[in-house]
Write an enzyme that holds these catalytic residues in place. Structure first.
Site, PDB file in Angstrom:
ATOM      1  N   LEU A  46       0.802  -1.195  -0.003  1.00 35.34           N
ATOM      2  CA  LEU A  46      -0.012  -0.121  -0.023  1.00 35.34           C
ATOM      3  C   LEU A  46       0.912   1.107   0.036  1.00 35.34           C
ATOM      4  O   LEU A  46       1.663   1.296   0.844  1.00 35.34           O
ATOM      5  CB  LEU A  46      -0.960   0.015   1.320  1.00 35.34           C
ATOM      6  CG  LEU A  46      -2.330  -0.698   1.303  1.00 35.34           C
ATOM      7  CD1 LEU A  46      -2.937  -0.468   2.610  1.00 35.34           C
ATOM      8  CD2 LEU A  46      -3.340  -0.190   0.245  1.00 35.34           C
ATOM      9  N   ASP A  47       0.557   2.269  -0.875  1.00 27.97           N
ATOM     10  CA  ASP A  47       1.330   3.352  -0.909  1.00 27.97           C
ATOM     11  C   ASP A  47       1.430   4.255   0.427  1.00 27.97           C
ATOM     12  O   ASP A  47       0.433   3.984   1.219  1.00 27.97           O
ATOM     13  CB  ASP A  47       0.887   4.265  -1.973  1.00 27.97           C
ATOM     14  CG  ASP A  47       1.422   3.924  -3.328  1.00 27.97           C
ATOM     15  OD1 ASP A  47       2.186   2.826  -3.590  1.00 27.97           O
ATOM     16  OD2 ASP A  47       0.630   4.437  -4.418  1.00 27.97           O
ATOM     17  N   PRO A  48       2.373   5.094   0.576  1.00 30.63           N
ATOM     18  CA  PRO A  48       2.258   5.797   2.096  1.00 30.63           C
ATOM     19  C   PRO A  48       1.052   6.765   2.218  1.00 30.63           C
ATOM     20  O   PRO A  48       0.418   6.620   3.305  1.00 30.63           O
ATOM     21  CB  PRO A  48       3.585   6.489   1.985  1.00 30.63           C
ATOM     22  CG  PRO A  48       4.558   5.730   1.262  1.00 30.63           C
ATOM     23  CD  PRO A  48       3.602   5.177   0.271  1.00 30.63           C
ATOM     24  N   LEU A  49       0.480   7.065   0.909  1.00 34.47           N
ATOM     25  CA  LEU A  49      -0.822   7.955   1.025  1.00 34.47           C
ATOM     26  C   LEU A  49      -2.003   7.077   1.234  1.00 34.47           C
ATOM     27  O   LEU A  49      -3.169   7.764   1.604  1.00 34.47           O
ATOM     28  CB  LEU A  49      -0.741   8.584  -0.066  1.00 34.47           C
ATOM     29  CG  LEU A  49       0.036  10.000   0.069  1.00 34.47           C
ATOM     30  CD1 LEU A  49      -0.115  10.665  -1.412  1.00 34.47           C
ATOM     31  CD2 LEU A  49      -0.033  10.941   0.964  1.00 34.47           C
ATOM     32  N   ALA A  50      -1.782   5.733   1.112  1.00 32.72           N
ATOM     33  CA  ALA A  50      -3.133   4.883   1.223  1.00 32.72           C
ATOM     34  C   ALA A  50      -3.100   4.227   2.653  1.00 32.72           C
ATOM     35  O   ALA A  50      -1.922   4.232   3.377  1.00 32.72           O
ATOM     36  CB  ALA A  50      -3.041   3.751   0.331  1.00 32.72           C
TER      37      ALA A  50
END
Length: 299
Positions: A46-50
């Protein structure tokens, strides 16, 4: 004197609700330290922004983590209409802005176009590699290279909320789907552009976010409390039928040898001896059940 952590065998699955701003690997390592687990892995970045569901596998459960990498996913995504970015998400540089004069009827007309088998061009800001280098490294240098479209499947898109320039969607999709590419494509179809402002994963395969725990919650628990939040290894295998083996057959299977194939079994099965998972088998040569993966759970 520096404290040396005593790592131990921990076998199980932790359903983590990943916080905003943290990489998947950082979340894994923090959880691993909390459990003092000698071995751990996650089941899809999961991306950091997710935020949201990040199943973590410890010990013998890591042998099955690849199965979740291939699983279908469901997300809740917030699209910011009228603004596009070079990365397709809120971290990127703004590349265009437009007035948003969109009615809900237009959204209802556009969304079905993206349901089914579609082609996506992977973003430059991604971990895909070209000549051994991640695309995001090239993107940071202002270099853009041609990318081949990829086939993905969108099973469903539901509009959860539409207010002003924010459109909230629930998206059920196959592995490899880039939700920020989908967001940009939907914005383009609406004629105003869009980027992905927020993303939350709520389902991975058969596993749902509702059973997850946060790192902050784990930090408040003692060791016994943390272990109670750990699911057994076979939590990842619930879709497979069960085969029980006993005595000599159990020993044969444990040592990597085939055993009798139960009537009617056509695919993979989870194999138990004395009520304990000992591995996964599948039909093979000689009409027998062959071990595919073996597990040795700690007592």
């Amino acid at each position: 004197m520096q404290f040396k952590r005593a790592w131990k065998q921990v076998d199980g699955v932790l359903l983590l609700d990943k916080p905003l701003g943290m990489t998947s690997n950082d979340a894994l390592q923090k959880a691993r330290r909390l459990f003092s687990a000698a071995k751990g892995g996650h089941t899809g970045t999961l991306d950091p922004l997710a935020t949201g569901l990040l199943p973590l596998c410890f010990g013998e459960a890591t042998k099955f983590s690849a199965d979740l990498l291939d699983a279908d996913k469901t997300y809740e995504a917030v699209l910011k209409l009228g603004v596009t970015t070079d990365s397709g998400d809120a971290e990127g540089q703004v590349t265009s802005t437009a007035m948003v004069d969109i009615q809900k009827e237009q959204v209802s007309e556009v969304l079905p176009r993206f349901v089914g088998d579609i082609q996506q061009i992977p973003p430059m800001h991604s971990a895909l590699k070209r000549n051994g280098r991640p695309l995001y490294e090239l993107a940071r240098q202002g270099i853009e290279v041609e990318r081949e479209p990829r086939a993905v499947t969108i099973f469903a898109i539901d509009c959860l909320d539409f207010s002003g320039d924010l459109l909230t969607l629930r998206v059920a999709c196959s592995k490899g789907t880039y939700i920020r590419v989908l967001a940009a494509d939907i914005g383009k179809a609406l004629g105003c552009g869009a980027h992905l402002a927020a993303l939350r994963r709520i389902v991975v395969g058969d596993i749902r976010l509702g059973n997850s725990v946060t790192l902050a919650e784990l930090e408040t628990l003692d060791e016994a409390g943390r272990m109670e939040r750990l699911l057994p290894v076979d939590a990842l295998l619930q879709s497979l039928p069960i085969v029980g083996v006993e005595g000599p057959e159990a020993e044969r299977f444990r040592h990597g040898n085939p055993v009798s194939l139960p009537a009617g079994l056509a695919g993979k099965a989870r194999v138990y001896a004395e009520g304990r998972l000992i591995g996964v088998g599948e039909p093979g040569h000689g009409g027998l059940l062959w071990p595919k993966r073996l597990v040795q759970l700690a007592d």
